[in-house]
Enzyme design. Structure first.
Site, PDB file in Angstrom:
ATOM      1  CG  HIS A 212      -0.249   0.290   2.496  1.00 27.84           C
ATOM      2  ND1 HIS A 212       0.468  -0.671   3.154  1.00 27.84           N
ATOM      3  CD2 HIS A 212      -0.139   1.420   3.235  1.00 27.84           C
ATOM      4  CE1 HIS A 212       0.991  -0.143   4.245  1.00 27.84           C
ATOM      5  NE2 HIS A 212       0.641   1.126   4.321  1.00 27.84           N
TER       6      HIS A 212
HETATM    7  C1  UD1 Z   1      -2.467   4.854   6.097  1.00 29.20           C
HETATM    8  C2  UD1 Z   1      -1.237   5.288   6.863  1.00 29.20           C
HETATM    9  C3  UD1 Z   1      -0.169   4.191   6.799  1.00 29.20           C
HETATM   10  C4  UD1 Z   1      -0.735   2.847   7.241  1.00 29.20           C
HETATM   11  C5  UD1 Z   1      -1.946   2.534   6.385  1.00 29.20           C
HETATM   12  C6  UD1 Z   1      -2.561   1.197   6.761  1.00 29.20           C
HETATM   13  C7  UD1 Z   1      -0.777   7.698   6.816  1.00 29.20           C
HETATM   14  C8  UD1 Z   1       0.056   8.760   6.241  1.00 29.20           C
HETATM   15  N1  UD1 Z   1      -0.652   6.473   6.282  1.00 29.20           N
HETATM   16  O1  UD1 Z   1      -2.121   4.803   4.715  1.00 29.20           O
HETATM   17  O2  UD1 Z   1       0.881   4.524   7.659  1.00 29.20           O
HETATM   18  O3  UD1 Z   1       0.249   1.843   7.084  1.00 29.20           O
HETATM   19  O4  UD1 Z   1      -2.902   3.590   6.580  1.00 29.20           O
HETATM   20  O5  UD1 Z   1      -3.653   0.915   5.967  1.00 29.20           O
HETATM   21  O6  UD1 Z   1      -1.526   7.954   7.750  1.00 29.20           O
HETATM   22  N2  UD1 Z   1      -9.392   4.534   1.709  1.00 29.20           N
HETATM   23  C9  UD1 Z   1     -10.592   3.901   1.531  1.00 29.20           C
HETATM   24  N3  UD1 Z   1     -11.200   3.386   2.640  1.00 29.20           N
HETATM   25  C10 UD1 Z   1     -10.666   3.480   3.871  1.00 29.20           C
HETATM   26  C11 UD1 Z   1      -9.437   4.131   4.025  1.00 29.20           C
HETATM   27  C12 UD1 Z   1      -8.806   4.648   2.938  1.00 29.20           C
HETATM   28  O7  UD1 Z   1     -11.105   3.789   0.437  1.00 29.20           O
HETATM   29  O8  UD1 Z   1     -11.279   2.993   4.839  1.00 29.20           O
HETATM   30  C13 UD1 Z   1      -8.710   5.109   0.543  1.00 29.20           C
HETATM   31  C14 UD1 Z   1      -8.622   6.612   0.651  1.00 29.20           C
HETATM   32  O9  UD1 Z   1      -9.712   7.173   0.059  1.00 29.20           O
HETATM   33  C15 UD1 Z   1      -7.337   6.912  -0.066  1.00 29.20           C
HETATM   34  C16 UD1 Z   1      -6.504   5.675   0.137  1.00 29.20           C
HETATM   35  O10 UD1 Z   1      -7.387   4.634   0.533  1.00 29.20           O
HETATM   36  O11 UD1 Z   1      -7.558   7.095  -1.430  1.00 29.20           O
HETATM   37  C17 UD1 Z   1      -5.414   5.898   1.138  1.00 29.20           C
HETATM   38  O12 UD1 Z   1      -5.930   6.105   2.447  1.00 29.20           O
HETATM   39  P1  UD1 Z   1      -5.148   6.973   3.557  1.00 29.20           P
HETATM   40  O13 UD1 Z   1      -5.812   6.837   4.858  1.00 29.20           O
HETATM   41  O14 UD1 Z   1      -4.921   8.312   3.027  1.00 29.20           O
HETATM   42  O15 UD1 Z   1      -3.712   6.325   3.665  1.00 29.20           O
HETATM   43  P2  UD1 Z   1      -3.240   4.803   3.598  1.00 29.20           P
HETATM   44  O16 UD1 Z   1      -2.581   4.575   2.301  1.00 29.20           O
HETATM   45  O17 UD1 Z   1      -4.348   3.875   4.004  1.00 29.20           O
END
Ligand code: UD1
Length: 372
Positions: A212
């Protein structure tokens, strides 16, 4: 004496298994009459059922008192929403301590808000450093630690990093790893995933893959190269790939089709630990998973150039592969030849970290001696 109010912040998937055992220990003390009350604040950074609420129900985490619903968005958007909404809560009723865990956006955002309102901050899993500032988590760690008052650490390396940054020994509590508390207590409850029989999975006959990190998944070319190289070397074994939402967006465009690559939705905690404990090996870019595989003695190949958890490599089962596809191939071969190193347990990764944290909270930080 009035009851002391503390906040516990959780925002993203890896936070949930870190807070669960701390809450369990705190609740025991409250039931014993300790004069403390806590508010669980979910920032809503992760909000999908599979990324959030399933973890709450499986780990028995109570319903949060507040949900800040910060949701998707750029990191600045997420940070700002969390900060504004947490500040509103503190303005209505300030707490005397804010406990943040890990290194996600929510960790940093809430620590800043609390500190600016003169509320003490305690950071669980403090002092980790990858020394790679291109990772958002590294910025979150540096910022959070720089303003925290109390540091709960998982390793001697973390203690050294904090001392090097100028913090006093009296602020640092080496307690161990709360994620391992959860792993130890939940392993007996692990659940066979629904696709286990359909995919003919057996102990030691499949790999688990998770990806991820922006550096691995944001470029479709790089992501498809990684998948190609893995599948080229894993012989005819299946590669079970629980796909993070961020990665799913890219995979859909790549449209890869390989009978051994099994794409599944993000797994809930109990299914995921079942998968990794029975796998031949795990290939990942997660930090937390390399800790779990170390304790479970499962080979772990980390597709990153650095790690903030060096003990998983020094004494655990992890190695750093970076982008080196030759090293990936030779490492997978070594796994097939049963030549992988055996892991040892890092100090205090013994299932009692949360108990130590709560003891320090009551005795050294809040000066509330637990009633006997
Ligand atoms: C975040 C953390 C990372 C952790 C990871 C575990 C930060 C900077 N990063 O990264 O350290 O290892 O979580 O998963 O805080 N999204 C969904 N549904 C959700 C959550 C996210 O669709 O429930 C999508 C968001 O819309 C976004 C992408 O996933 O497009 C990334 O989500 P985000 O929370 O920004 O960061 P992660 O990559 O999950």
């Amino acid at each position: 004496m009035s009851i002391k109010l503390i906040d516990i912040i959780a925002g993203a998937r890896p936070n949930f298994m870190k807070i669960a055992p701390i809450i369990t220990e705190l609740e025991k003390e409250i039931n014993n009459g300790v004069e403390i009350r806590f508010r669980l604040i979910h920032t809503g950074q992760h909000y999908d059922k599979k990324m959030s609420s399933d973890f709450f129900s499986q780990l028995g985490i109570p319903t949060p008192h507040f949900n800040l619903n910060s949701g998707s968005g750029s990191q600045a958007e997420q940070t700002s929403k969390i900060m504004i909404r947490y500040e509103e809560i503190l303005l209505k009723e300030p707490s005397c301590l804010c406990i943040v865990v890990g290194d996600v956006t929510s960790t940093m955002a809430c620590s800043i808000v609390a500190k600016k309102m003169n509320i003490k901050v305690a950071h669980v899993e403090a002092g980790l450093r990858s020394y790679d500032e291109s990772m958002p988590e590294e910025i979150n760690r540096i910022v959070t630690d720089s303003i925290s008052d109390f540091f709960f650490t998982t390793s001697k390396n973390a203690n050294k990093n904090l001392i090097k940054s100028g913090f006093k020994k009296s602020q640092i509590f080496f307690v161990g790893n709360t994620m391992i508390d959860t792993l130890n207590s939940q392993m007996k409850n692990s659940i066979k995933p629904y696709f286990w029989d359909k995919e003919n999975l057996r102990i030691n006959n499949y790999f688990v893959l998770t990806l991820h990190r922006p550096s691995n998944v944001d470029s479709e070319v790089h992501l498809s190269n990684i998948l190609f190289e893995i599948l080229k070397n894993t012989k005819d074994l299946k590669v079970i790939f629980p796909v993070h939402p961020r990665t799913l967006k890219k995979l859909t465009n790549i449209g890869l089709n390989n009978k051994n690559l099994i794409l599944v939705e993000p797994q809930s905690y109990l299914e995921f630990i079942y998968l990794i404990k029975n796998a031949k090996a795990v290939i990942t870019d997660s930090g937390g998973i390399s800790e779990e595989t170390t304790i479970l003695n499962i080979p772990c190949l980390t597709l990153r150039n650095s790690t903030e958890r060096p003990e998983t490599c020094e004494i655990g089962t992890n190695i750093l592969i970076g982008n080196d596809f030759n090293l990936l191939a030779t490492s997978i071969l070594r796994i097939f030849e049963n030549k992988w190193k055996k892991g040892k347990k890092p100090m205090y990764w013994d299932g009692k970290a949360s108990k130590r944290i709560v003891e320090h909270l009551l005795n050294d930080i809040l000066n509330l001696k637990p009633t006997q």
